[in-house]
Design an enzyme around this catalytic site. Sequence first.
Site, PDB file in Angstrom:
ATOM      1  N   ARG A 185     -42.843  12.371  -4.847  1.00 20.69           N
ATOM      2  CA  ARG A 185     -42.117  11.828  -3.694  1.00 20.69           C
ATOM      3  C   ARG A 185     -42.047  12.762  -2.499  1.00 20.69           C
ATOM      4  O   ARG A 185     -41.806  12.316  -1.384  1.00 20.69           O
ATOM      5  CB  ARG A 185     -40.744  11.340  -4.123  1.00 20.69           C
ATOM      6  CG  ARG A 185     -40.869  10.126  -5.028  1.00 20.69           C
ATOM      7  CD  ARG A 185     -39.559   9.553  -5.377  1.00 20.69           C
ATOM      8  NE  ARG A 185     -39.743   8.363  -6.196  1.00 20.69           N
ATOM      9  CZ  ARG A 185     -38.814   7.481  -6.412  1.00 20.69           C
ATOM     10  NH1 ARG A 185     -37.622   7.624  -5.876  1.00 20.69           N
ATOM     11  NH2 ARG A 185     -39.052   6.434  -7.157  1.00 20.69           N
ATOM     12  N   GLU A 203     -35.331  19.081 -18.189  1.00 18.09           N
ATOM     13  CA  GLU A 203     -34.228  18.701 -19.066  1.00 18.09           C
ATOM     14  C   GLU A 203     -34.753  18.222 -20.412  1.00 18.09           C
ATOM     15  O   GLU A 203     -34.112  18.351 -21.437  1.00 18.09           O
ATOM     16  CB  GLU A 203     -33.388  17.567 -18.453  1.00 18.09           C
ATOM     17  CG  GLU A 203     -32.814  17.847 -17.078  1.00 18.09           C
ATOM     18  CD  GLU A 203     -33.811  17.626 -15.936  1.00 18.09           C
ATOM     19  OE1 GLU A 203     -34.432  16.557 -15.837  1.00 18.09           O
ATOM     20  OE2 GLU A 203     -33.991  18.573 -15.153  1.00 18.09           O
TER      21      GLU A 203
END
Length: 182
Positions: free
Chosen positions: A70, A107
Site C-alpha cells: 500500500r 505478529e
Amino acid sequence: MALSKEESKLDLISRCIRPFPDFPSEGILFRDICPIMKSPAALTAVIDLFEQHVLECHPVVDLIVGIDARGFLFGPLLAQRLGVGFVMVRKKGKLPGPTVSVAYTLEYGTAEAEVQEDSVSPGQKVILIDDLLATGGTLFAACELMKKLRAEVLECLVVVSLKDLSGADKLKPHTVFPLIQY
C-alpha cells in the site's frame, strides 16, 4: 467555528476509513483505507497533507520509499508532487536483479523485505511511506534496508497509526508522521 483547510481534509480522510471488527481474526479492529482510494477528494487530501508536511519539515528529499504494497499507492503520487524519484521495498523474491534484504518478525511469523541494490545511493535523503503503522515490523525492516544502503531516513509517513500497538517506539530514532491516529 469554521474548520481550517487542514482540519477539513483530515475530517474527510477520517470519514473514509472504515472499521471492520474481528477481521482478519477475532479481537482485531481492522482499519480499511479502500474508501480513500475510491474517493478522488480523499486521496488528494492525503497527498496534499503529506506534501505540505514534507515541504515544511524537510527542505531536501531525494527519494520517497514505498512499502509493499500500500505504500505503492501513496508513494508515487507524493514523489511526483515533490519532483523526486520513488523506490519500492518489496517482499523477498519480487524484484529482479541484485537486491539487499532484511529479515524481520511479524505478529504471526517472520518475513523478508528487499530493495534493489542500486535503488538508493549512500547519503541520499529518503522518506518512507506506508498506509498503516501497527507494530512497526515492516517499517522497521525498511529503515534497516535504508541503513544497509547508507541512506539517511528523514521520516516515516503513514496514513493511519494504531498508537496502542506502539509501532512508533520500534522505529526510534526515526520519527513517524501519521495523518490519523487511533
